[in-house]
Enzyme design. Structure first.
Site, PDB file in Angstrom:
ATOM      1  N   HIS A 542       0.832  -1.207   0.000  1.00 21.77           N
ATOM      2  CA  HIS A 542       0.000   0.000   0.000  1.00 21.77           C
ATOM      3  C   HIS A 542       0.869   1.260   0.000  1.00 21.77           C
ATOM      4  O   HIS A 542       0.662   2.182  -0.790  1.00 21.77           O
ATOM      5  CB  HIS A 542      -0.902  -0.025   1.241  1.00 21.77           C
ATOM      6  CG  HIS A 542      -1.708   1.209   1.448  1.00 21.77           C
ATOM      7  ND1 HIS A 542      -3.071   1.256   1.250  1.00 21.77           N
ATOM      8  CD2 HIS A 542      -1.361   2.466   1.842  1.00 21.77           C
ATOM      9  CE1 HIS A 542      -3.518   2.471   1.503  1.00 21.77           C
ATOM     10  NE2 HIS A 542      -2.490   3.218   1.879  1.00 21.77           N
ATOM     11  N   GLU A 543       1.821   1.292   0.914  1.00 19.89           N
ATOM     12  CA  GLU A 543       2.647   2.494   1.044  1.00 19.89           C
ATOM     13  C   GLU A 543       3.467   2.759  -0.221  1.00 19.89           C
ATOM     14  O   GLU A 543       3.657   3.907  -0.619  1.00 19.89           O
ATOM     15  CB  GLU A 543       3.572   2.380   2.256  1.00 19.89           C
ATOM     16  CG  GLU A 543       2.853   2.263   3.585  1.00 19.89           C
ATOM     17  CD  GLU A 543       1.919   3.411   3.877  1.00 19.89           C
ATOM     18  OE1 GLU A 543       2.133   4.521   3.338  1.00 19.89           O
ATOM     19  OE2 GLU A 543       0.951   3.210   4.622  1.00 19.89           O
ATOM     20  N   HIS A 546       1.667   4.840  -2.636  1.00 17.48           N
ATOM     21  CA  HIS A 546       1.768   6.288  -2.422  1.00 17.48           C
ATOM     22  C   HIS A 546       3.091   6.827  -2.971  1.00 17.48           C
ATOM     23  O   HIS A 546       3.149   7.923  -3.539  1.00 17.48           O
ATOM     24  CB  HIS A 546       1.674   6.604  -0.930  1.00 17.48           C
ATOM     25  CG  HIS A 546       0.306   6.443  -0.349  1.00 17.48           C
ATOM     26  ND1 HIS A 546      -0.806   7.038  -0.889  1.00 17.48           N
ATOM     27  CD2 HIS A 546      -0.129   5.770   0.740  1.00 17.48           C
ATOM     28  CE1 HIS A 546      -1.866   6.735  -0.154  1.00 17.48           C
ATOM     29  NE2 HIS A 546      -1.479   5.964   0.836  1.00 17.48           N
ATOM     30  N   GLU A 571      -6.447   7.880  -0.957  1.00 16.21           N
ATOM     31  CA  GLU A 571      -6.099   6.512  -0.587  1.00 16.21           C
ATOM     32  C   GLU A 571      -6.515   5.489  -1.638  1.00 16.21           C
ATOM     33  O   GLU A 571      -6.031   4.357  -1.635  1.00 16.21           O
ATOM     34  CB  GLU A 571      -6.751   6.151   0.748  1.00 16.21           C
ATOM     35  CG  GLU A 571      -6.123   6.820   1.944  1.00 16.21           C
ATOM     36  CD  GLU A 571      -4.662   6.455   2.118  1.00 16.21           C
ATOM     37  OE1 GLU A 571      -4.285   5.299   1.878  1.00 16.21           O
ATOM     38  OE2 GLU A 571      -3.891   7.344   2.501  1.00 16.21           O
ATOM     39  N   TYR A 682     -11.336   6.984   4.248  1.00 17.03           N
ATOM     40  CA  TYR A 682     -10.685   5.686   4.137  1.00 17.03           C
ATOM     41  C   TYR A 682     -11.643   4.643   3.560  1.00 17.03           C
ATOM     42  O   TYR A 682     -11.263   3.804   2.753  1.00 17.03           O
ATOM     43  CB  TYR A 682     -10.204   5.216   5.507  1.00 17.03           C
ATOM     44  CG  TYR A 682      -8.920   5.854   5.952  1.00 17.03           C
ATOM     45  CD1 TYR A 682      -7.742   5.630   5.270  1.00 17.03           C
ATOM     46  CD2 TYR A 682      -8.886   6.676   7.078  1.00 17.03           C
ATOM     47  CE1 TYR A 682      -6.552   6.203   5.684  1.00 17.03           C
ATOM     48  CE2 TYR A 682      -7.702   7.253   7.503  1.00 17.03           C
ATOM     49  CZ  TYR A 682      -6.536   7.017   6.802  1.00 17.03           C
ATOM     50  OH  TYR A 682      -5.364   7.586   7.214  1.00 17.03           O
TER      51      TYR A 682
END
Length: 752
Positions: A542-543, A546, A571, A682
């Site tokens: 996930h990170e 970004h 997100e 979220y």
């Protein structure tokens, strides 16, 4: 999460825009919430599973080597066209640099204000302001970053003090009516001269956003009200910065005996500090996620779990009065600006548009989830009753918050014969991290090259990032940092800081972006290398989403770069990418048992995938609780006892008992870190994430052609156009909720 994620996570907010309200810079991902279903989640801010699932990269990576992630050597010797930044600032230098920066920018704004109305145009006002803002942030952001990562407390304190100056100046700058009047005059001249039609879509968006900055700052109000606004904004800025600092500096301990820790894996206990207290050996446990979460999940003694939970929820009680004061100030600001509530002010510039839309979305989701959650609770409560009878423990018929993670694990182990600790053995850090980066590189057509430059800590790895087949400097994309290990004074969860955006320079060349991932991953033990739980794998994936959003965006102006999108969309791209971690062929690719080197077996993969939506009702009701607390405190008209509200809402929405009331709102970093009236995002963004994955990637998630489509339609535009336009371009139609509802409830409800 983005730190203060570009919108959601916390993106590093540009100081003269978002931070005028005092929201702490949020790193993208700081609590990144993803569509990880049952096995992962968002930062719990008072709830262990939520934190583990949505935000913190918990006990995963090892510090066995400062050069942990090895990449194949290449003959690449192209020099990047932009040097990497230096990280050699001294505490005594920071304040002077920032003061000089502020004076320079103030003088520049004086020049803008002095332009005659007739000479105000797109270049002299809007482009000039954009460049000045970019140059300011390029200096201020790295200096502000030190407070989250520097091992030197003096440097962290200097960084924090400097940010106070920057924020105060941001308030001052945002309230300059003379600069606002220059913008208004420029807009008038642009439209009356016919230049408006000649501007590109991104240039028009720049004009609209810079004008909107002024109106939302209250510059159309009377001088008396503007003075009051300025005072309140500065006070709010100070409060939220102090709230954030308390998070970073928190260093509490809770003590248990070996008997109290019965059930907690030995490799976890071996990482605790052992000492003698009287005649008994005891273990001191920090509240960092790699230490405290295994207690929630494995400690057999319910009193141990209760004690751990109450300590964890109370660890930032110091923040309680700060939050109460911040909420009061926000109500005053909303009233002065002419909004009914702070939520209406905040959501005006988001996809959802108003506070009522948030409340309606959450009510609808809660209604759909509640029957499922009630069934989940009954299942876990039955499991608890059976175990208490077997162990001879008293049973009062209640299901407590500290029971949730423990019996969730027990249920998965019993119903699926799936042991999280066994699965963990297949995810050594030295295999998982390079494989994830390889997947991203192949999917998006890029290449990482490790370089040896200065960093803020010896364990930090630095990379230059290039187009996959580049042969000269034209293929340069930017720089990436990975800071993955815990240490004293460091930011305690997982987040991505977009330290520098990409944008066009005045001479037509390019300034390239820089992104830093900050996490807290576990160390190896004497018996085993550093291993990642599957939740940790999902979070890392996930990170990195970004990171690539920040690297691969390509906009003309910095304020639209990368994750600078509506916070209730930011997100979605990373949440979509979490789906890779549930695909059998991807799981096989990135797993390798630390001893046998064999990948996960088809049987284990099947069980793991099935576990994704186990007890999904309880899991998402917990997310609804956080979001409803957030929206309630930002729509109410008066102060109340927020500790009572926190605990009562959790019980009524999450279907768990809280026991002794705890000040968990003091741990709710999102609410002061850029997600105020925004935590709903979220879950809201999961709708888009599910639709994007099901529509484009599900058929072949590793297909570079699909990756290129994602890069071009979602990543490249950043915030330079409406998020809905990017979605429609990517999907080929309007987005819908069918895929999201199908994921949660099955196809029978997907068409509701």
């Amino acid at each position: 999460m983005l730190v203060r994620g570009g919108s959601l996570p916390v993106l590093v907010l540009q100081r003269r825009k978002a931070l005028v309200w005092g929201g702490t810079a949020v790193a993208v991902g700081l609590l990144a919430v993803g569509f990880r279903g049952f096995r992962s989640g968002i930062q719990s801010h008072g709830d262990f599973r939520v934190i583990s699932r949505f935000c913190a990269l918990k006990r995963s990576l090892a510090t066995a080597s400062s050069n942990l992630f090895l990449f194949p050597s290449t003959s690449m010797s192209i020099k990047p066209p932009q040097p990497a930044p230096s990280w050699d600032h001294r505490p005594e230098d920071i304040g002077k640099i920032v003061k000089d920066l502020i004076e320079k920018d103030r003088a520049f704004q004086d020049k803008i204000a002095a332009i005659s109305p007739a000479d105000c145009n797109f270049e002299t006002v809007f482009v000039a302001l954009s460049r000045s803002e970019t140059e300011f942030d390029a200096v201020a952001e790295p200096l502000s970053f030190y407070q989250n990562v520097s091992p030197d407390k003096a440097l962290r304190d200097a960084s924090n003090d400097a940010e106070v100056l920057v924020r105060d100046y941001g308030v001052e700058s945002s309230m300059r009516i003379d600069v606002y009047q220059a913008k208004v005059a420029a807009e008038k001249n642009i439209k009356e001269s016919g230049q408006w039609e000649k501007l590109s879509a991104e240039e028009k968006r720049l004009v609209e956003k810079l004008i909107l900055d002024g109106t939302r700052a209250g510059l159309a109000l009377s001088e008396e009200k503007r003075t009051e606004l300025t005072k309140l904004k500065k006070e709010l800025s100070t409060l939220t910065l102090e709230f954030s600092k308390n998070f970073n500096e928190e260093d509490g301990r809770i003590t248990f005996t070996a008997q109290q820790l019965d059930g907690v894996p030995k490799d976890v206990i071996s990482g605790f500090t052992k000492r003698t207290e009287g005649s008994e050996e005891v273990y001191d446990v920090t509240y960092k996620t790699p230490d405290i979460f295994p207690i929630f999940k494995f400690a057999k003694d319910p009193d141990t779990r209760r004690k751990a939970f109450e300590g964890y929820e109370s660890r930032l009680e110091i923040n309680v009065p700060l939050l109460s004061k911040a909420l009061s100030i926000r109500r005053q600001l909303a009233s002065l600006l002419g909004y009914n509530t702070w939520a209406d002010y905040i959501t005006e510039v988001k996809m959802i548009k108003n506070g009522k839309g948030v409340a309606d979305f959450l009510d609808d989701l809660e209604d759909k989830l509640r029957p499922v959650g009630i069934k989940d609770r009954a299942t876990l409560l039955s499991l608890k009753k059976k175990e208490h009878e077997e162990l001879g423990l008293p049973f009062d018929g209640e299901f407590y918050i500290w029971d949730y993670r423990y019996y969730d694990r027990k249920f998965i182990e019993s119903s699926l014969d799936l042991d999280d600790m066994v699965v963990k053995e297949y995810f050594p850090v030295t295999v998982v991290v390079p494989t994830i980066l390889e997947i991203y590189q192949n999917l998006l057509g890029v290449r990482f090259e490790e370089i040896k430059g200065t960093t803020w800590h010896p364990e930090v790895q630095q990379f230059s990032v290039w187009e996959q087949n580049s042969t000269d400097e034209s293929g340069f994309i930017g720089y990436c940092y990975l800071d993955l290990y815990p240490r004293s004074g460091k930011y305690s969860h997982a987040a991505v800081w977009p330290l520098l955006p990409g944008y066009d320079l005045a001479d037509g060349k390019r300034s390239y972006p820089i992104a830093a991932m900050v996490a807290n991953l576990a160390k190896p033990t004497p018996d085993k290398p550093a291993l990642m739980r599957h939740d940790d794998v999902v979070t890392f994936f996930h990170e990195m989403g970004h990171v690539f959003h920040g690297l691969l965006s390509h906009t003309k102006f910095s304020r639209f770069h990368g994750t600078s999108v509506a916070r209730d969309f930011v997100e979605a791209p990373s949440q979509m990418l979490e789906n890779w971690c549930w695909e059998p062929k991807v799981l096989e690719k990135m797993s390798s048992h630390f001893e046998t080197k064999k990948p996960l077996s088809p049987e284990l993969i099947t069980k793991l995938v099935k576990s994704r939506y186990v007890n999904i009702g309880l899991f998402y009701l917990r997310q609804v609780f956080f979001a409803k607390f957030d929206i309630k405190v930002h729509t109410s008209s008066e102060d109340e006892d927020y500790t009572v509200l926190w605990n009562s809402l959790r019980e009524s929405i999450s279907l768990v008992k809280s026991g002794k009331p705890t000040p968990g709102q003091g741990t709710f970093g999102h609410i002061t870190g850029g997600y105020d009236a925004g935590y709903y995002g979220y879950t809201y963004s999961l709708v888009f994430a599910a639709d994007m994955y099901a529509t484009v990637f599900k058929a072949d998630p590793l297909d570079p052609a699909r990756g290129q489509r994602y890069r071009e339609k979602i990543l490249v535009p950043g915030g330079s156009r409406e998020e809905l336009d990017s979605l429609k371009d990517f999907l080929g139609r309007e987005p819908n909720t069918k895929a999201f509802l199908n994921e949660l409830f099955g196809s029978s409800q997907a068409n509701l």
